[in-house]
Design a protein around this motif. Structure first.
Motif, PDB file in Angstrom:
ATOM      1  N   ALA A  10       0.743  -1.406  -0.039  1.00  0.00           N
ATOM      2  CA  ALA A  10       0.105  -0.085  -0.118  1.00  0.00           C
ATOM      3  C   ALA A  10       0.635   1.347   0.185  1.00  0.00           C
ATOM      4  CB  ALA A  10      -1.075   0.161   1.096  1.00  0.00           C
ATOM      5  N   ASP A  11       1.784   1.208   0.803  1.00  0.00           N
ATOM      6  CA  ASP A  11       2.903   2.513   0.872  1.00  0.00           C
ATOM      7  C   ASP A  11       3.697   2.374  -0.257  1.00  0.00           C
ATOM      8  OD1 ASP A  11       1.849   2.833   3.356  1.00  0.00           O
ATOM      9  OD2 ASP A  11       3.510   2.256   4.602  1.00  0.00           O
ATOM     10  N   LEU A  12       3.990   1.517  -1.051  1.00  0.00           N
ATOM     11  CA  LEU A  12       4.765   1.375  -2.189  1.00  0.00           C
ATOM     12  C   LEU A  12       3.943   1.880  -3.386  1.00  0.00           C
ATOM     13  CD1 LEU A  12       7.232   1.001  -4.191  1.00  0.00           C
ATOM     14  CD2 LEU A  12       5.861  -1.834  -4.426  1.00  0.00           C
ATOM     15  N   SER A  13       2.501   1.748  -3.310  1.00  0.00           N
ATOM     16  CA  SER A  13       1.482   2.035  -4.388  1.00  0.00           C
ATOM     17  C   SER A  13       1.518   3.832  -4.030  1.00  0.00           C
ATOM     18  CB  SER A  13       0.344   1.443  -4.366  1.00  0.00           C
ATOM     19  OG  SER A  13       0.595   0.164  -4.646  1.00  0.00           O
ATOM     20  N   ALA A  14       1.396   4.114  -2.784  1.00  0.00           N
ATOM     21  CA  ALA A  14       1.105   5.703  -2.657  1.00  0.00           C
ATOM     22  C   ALA A  14       2.306   6.368  -2.889  1.00  0.00           C
ATOM     23  CB  ALA A  14       0.708   5.503  -1.169  1.00  0.00           C
ATOM     24  N   GLU A  15       3.497   6.073  -2.598  1.00  0.00           N
ATOM     25  CA  GLU A  15       4.843   6.657  -3.047  1.00  0.00           C
ATOM     26  C   GLU A  15       4.940   6.749  -4.215  1.00  0.00           C
ATOM     27  OE1 GLU A  15       7.329   9.108  -1.193  1.00  0.00           O
ATOM     28  OE2 GLU A  15       6.053   7.838  -0.195  1.00  0.00           O
ATOM     29  N   GLY A  16       4.505   5.721  -5.437  1.00  0.00           N
ATOM     30  CA  GLY A  16       4.609   5.753  -6.388  1.00  0.00           C
ATOM     31  C   GLY A  16       3.714   6.744  -7.218  1.00  0.00           C
ATOM     32  N   ASP A  17       2.436   6.608  -6.770  1.00  0.00           N
ATOM     33  CA  ASP A  17       1.317   7.653  -7.200  1.00  0.00           C
ATOM     34  C   ASP A  17       1.974   9.035  -7.125  1.00  0.00           C
ATOM     35  OD1 ASP A  17      -0.330   5.571  -7.649  1.00  0.00           O
ATOM     36  OD2 ASP A  17      -1.530   5.748  -5.737  1.00  0.00           O
ATOM     37  N   ALA A  18       2.417   9.448  -5.956  1.00  0.00           N
ATOM     38  CA  ALA A  18       2.965  10.826  -5.763  1.00  0.00           C
ATOM     39  C   ALA A  18       3.978  11.079  -6.910  1.00  0.00           C
ATOM     40  CB  ALA A  18       3.514  11.008  -4.314  1.00  0.00           C
ATOM     41  N   LEU A  19       4.833  10.385  -6.945  1.00  0.00           N
ATOM     42  CA  LEU A  19       5.758  10.406  -8.019  1.00  0.00           C
ATOM     43  C   LEU A  19       5.126  10.585  -9.357  1.00  0.00           C
ATOM     44  CD1 LEU A  19       8.741  10.939  -9.153  1.00  0.00           C
ATOM     45  CD2 LEU A  19       9.007   8.361  -8.868  1.00  0.00           C
ATOM     46  N   GLU A  20       4.312   9.679  -9.774  1.00  0.00           N
ATOM     47  CA  GLU A  20       3.548   9.685 -10.925  1.00  0.00           C
ATOM     48  C   GLU A  20       2.803  10.997 -11.293  1.00  0.00           C
ATOM     49  OE1 GLU A  20      -0.456   7.598 -12.836  1.00  0.00           O
ATOM     50  OE2 GLU A  20       1.110   6.274 -11.953  1.00  0.00           O
ATOM     51  N   LYS A  21       2.192  11.657 -10.476  1.00  0.00           N
ATOM     52  CA  LYS A  21       1.771  12.970 -10.456  1.00  0.00           C
ATOM     53  C   LYS A  21       2.551  14.040 -10.656  1.00  0.00           C
ATOM     54  CE  LYS A  21      -2.326  12.082  -7.520  1.00  0.00           C
ATOM     55  NZ  LYS A  21      -2.891  12.297  -6.286  1.00  0.00           N
ATOM     56  N   LEU A  22       4.002  13.889 -10.210  1.00  0.00           N
ATOM     57  CA  LEU A  22       4.908  14.736 -10.241  1.00  0.00           C
ATOM     58  C   LEU A  22       5.535  14.799 -11.692  1.00  0.00           C
ATOM     59  CD1 LEU A  22       6.496  16.776  -8.503  1.00  0.00           C
ATOM     60  CD2 LEU A  22       8.290  15.078  -8.279  1.00  0.00           C
ATOM     61  N   VAL A  23       5.553  13.551 -12.178  1.00  0.00           N
ATOM     62  CA  VAL A  23       6.357  13.685 -13.479  1.00  0.00           C
ATOM     63  C   VAL A  23       5.371  13.501 -14.600  1.00  0.00           C
ATOM     64  CG1 VAL A  23       8.430  12.491 -12.661  1.00  0.00           C
ATOM     65  CG2 VAL A  23       6.282  11.083 -13.667  1.00  0.00           C
ATOM     66  N   ALA A  24       3.929  13.106 -14.545  1.00  0.00           N
ATOM     67  CA  ALA A  24       2.924  13.178 -15.627  1.00  0.00           C
ATOM     68  C   ALA A  24       2.912  14.342 -16.679  1.00  0.00           C
ATOM     69  CB  ALA A  24       1.772  12.825 -15.144  1.00  0.00           C
ATOM     70  N   PRO A  25       2.890  15.566 -15.989  1.00  0.00           N
ATOM     71  CA  PRO A  25       2.899  16.962 -16.829  1.00  0.00           C
ATOM     72  C   PRO A  25       3.906  16.971 -17.626  1.00  0.00           C
ATOM     73  CG  PRO A  25       2.082  17.231 -14.503  1.00  0.00           C
ATOM     74  CD  PRO A  25       3.282  15.941 -14.745  1.00  0.00           C
ATOM     75  N   LEU A  26       5.133  16.421 -17.348  1.00  0.00           N
ATOM     76  CA  LEU A  26       6.549  16.976 -18.103  1.00  0.00           C
ATOM     77  C   LEU A  26       6.587  16.796 -19.488  1.00  0.00           C
ATOM     78  CD1 LEU A  26       9.102  15.163 -15.744  1.00  0.00           C
ATOM     79  CD2 LEU A  26       8.395  17.707 -15.830  1.00  0.00           C
ATOM     80  N   ASP A  27       6.884  17.724 -20.260  1.00  0.00           N
ATOM     81  CA  ASP A  27       7.244  17.715 -21.746  1.00  0.00           C
ATOM     82  C   ASP A  27       8.455  16.924 -21.856  1.00  0.00           C
ATOM     83  OD1 ASP A  27       9.026  19.706 -21.209  1.00  0.00           O
ATOM     84  OD2 ASP A  27       7.788  21.136 -22.293  1.00  0.00           O
ATOM     85  N   GLU A  28       8.858  16.796 -23.145  1.00  0.00           N
ATOM     86  CA  GLU A  28      10.169  16.214 -23.394  1.00  0.00           C
ATOM     87  C   GLU A  28      11.234  16.683 -22.855  1.00  0.00           C
ATOM     88  OE1 GLU A  28      12.525  13.122 -24.448  1.00  0.00           O
ATOM     89  OE2 GLU A  28      10.547  13.163 -24.407  1.00  0.00           O
ATOM     90  N   GLN A  29      11.238  18.233 -22.852  1.00  0.00           N
ATOM     91  CA  GLN A  29      12.298  19.013 -22.160  1.00  0.00           C
ATOM     92  C   GLN A  29      12.369  18.739 -20.777  1.00  0.00           C
ATOM     93  OE1 GLN A  29      12.306  23.252 -23.239  1.00  0.00           O
ATOM     94  NE2 GLN A  29      13.968  23.668 -21.924  1.00  0.00           N
ATOM     95  N   GLY A  30      11.443  18.708 -20.330  1.00  0.00           N
ATOM     96  CA  GLY A  30      11.287  18.396 -18.804  1.00  0.00           C
ATOM     97  C   GLY A  30      11.920  16.974 -18.320  1.00  0.00           C
ATOM     98  N   TRP A  31      11.508  16.207 -19.145  1.00  0.00           N
ATOM     99  CA  TRP A  31      12.215  14.833 -19.007  1.00  0.00           C
ATOM    100  C   TRP A  31      13.746  14.846 -18.946  1.00  0.00           C
ATOM    101  CZ3 TRP A  31       9.908  10.289 -16.985  1.00  0.00           C
ATOM    102  CH2 TRP A  31       8.468  10.395 -16.916  1.00  0.00           C
ATOM    103  N   ARG A  32      14.338  15.612 -19.638  1.00  0.00           N
ATOM    104  CA  ARG A  32      15.697  15.874 -19.725  1.00  0.00           C
ATOM    105  C   ARG A  32      16.325  16.578 -18.681  1.00  0.00           C
ATOM    106  NH1 ARG A  32      15.813  10.993 -22.264  1.00  0.00           N
ATOM    107  NH2 ARG A  32      14.038  11.003 -23.534  1.00  0.00           N
ATOM    108  N   THR A  33      15.492  17.176 -17.541  1.00  0.00           N
ATOM    109  CA  THR A  33      16.141  17.888 -16.720  1.00  0.00           C
ATOM    110  C   THR A  33      16.999  17.107 -15.774  1.00  0.00           C
ATOM    111  OG1 THR A  33      13.899  19.098 -16.525  1.00  0.00           O
ATOM    112  CG2 THR A  33      15.465  19.407 -14.462  1.00  0.00           C
ATOM    113  N   PRO A  34      18.316  17.697 -15.704  1.00  0.00           N
ATOM    114  CA  PRO A  34      19.202  17.052 -14.653  1.00  0.00           C
ATOM    115  C   PRO A  34      18.692  16.893 -13.205  1.00  0.00           C
ATOM    116  CG  PRO A  34      20.360  18.777 -15.967  1.00  0.00           C
ATOM    117  CD  PRO A  34      18.788  18.968 -16.281  1.00  0.00           C
TER     118      PRO A  34
END
Length: 262
Positions: A10-34
């Motif tokens: 349950a905690d693994l899923s919750a932590e992954g959900d939080a990270l998913e919300k963080l990266v979902a809006p990124l465009d290709e340039q955002g994905w390449r952020t160091p």
């Protein structure tokens, strides 16, 4: 039902959900952020998480695929996992995101359905489903911090980090061994203040050497996300003090760690 395993999942899923919300809006340039991890951008970070989830699924469900991974790993034991992350990170960010998003629930399902009492093969010692889930939580959490730092955002810790703290305590002797040091013969007393204010304690109350501080800072230490000088941890005893220099909750060789902020 295994209550311990279900709690970690349950905690693994919750932590992954939080990270998913963080990266979902990124465009290709955002994905390449160091990120603060040298040479790693956000794409590499998520690709690494996705690849490791898929490797764990193979370990638990597909002997042929798992054996192939192990044989490939023999070619470069120390660099294999990172090399796979960099290779997968060459894909477009949206493709990496979809791959990771699909693999997360598949991993949870595999661990939940894995035969009770059996262990999954892994690159180190075999692991129970609960231990694998804890390791996946630790890595998801630690890499989430890198993404937050890369995007200039503040991470708000929760008591889910208890899994990282527990792993950090359990890997004390391993940490000394990685640095070819003899582990201390005696246990330490460790008292950590959780984000909720609860105190998590480990070891005998009358231990001669002690460690106190916030659980969050301890987790930052054992995942090498901050330098010890930037943390509120207080070591009482020479062995505890040395532990703060070598602690790591992850398998494999020790990294260079992070520089002190000063």
């Amino acid at each position: 039902m295994n209550a311990v395993l279900e709690g970690v999942l349950a905690d693994l899923s919750a932590e992954g959900d939080a990270l998913e919300k963080l990266v979902a809006p990124l465009d290709e340039q955002g994905w390449r952020t160091p990120t603060p991890a040298e040479g790693w951008d956000i794409a590499t970070t998520i690709a690494h998480l996705a690849w490791t989830d898929v490797a764990a699924i193979a370990a638990g469900t597909d002997k042929e695929a798992w054996d192939a991974l192990v044989m490939k790993g023999f070619e470069d034991p120390l660099g294999f996992v990172d090399a796979e992350a960099f290779r997968e990170a060459e894909k477009p960010g949206a493709e990496i995101f979809a791959w990771w998003k699909d693999g997360r629930p598949a991993l949870v399902t595999m661990l939940r359905e894995f035969p009770e009492g059996q262990k999954l093969p892994w690159f180190g010692p075999p692991m129970s489903p609960a231990s694998m889930a804890t390791a996946r939580f630790m890595e998801t959490w630690a890499h989430s911090l890198d993404v937050y730092d890369a995007l200039g955002l503040r991470y708000e810790p929760t008591d889910r980090i208890r899994h990282v703290a527990h792993l950090g305590v359990r890997t004390r002797n391993f940490s000394f061994g990685v640095h070819e040091l003899e582990p201390p013969a005696e246990e330490f007393r460790i008292d950590l203040v959780a984000p909720s204010g609860e105190v998590w304690s480990y070891g005998p109350e009358d231990a001669a050497q002690t460690l106190t501080g916030s659980a969050y800072d301890f987790c930052l230490l054992v995942t090498q996300r901050r330098h010890r000088d930037d943390l509120d941890l207080v070591a009482n005893g020479a062995d505890v003090d040395r532990w703060l220099d070598v602690a790591q909750a992850f398998a494999g060789p020790s990294g260079a760690g992070r520089e002190a902020s000063a």
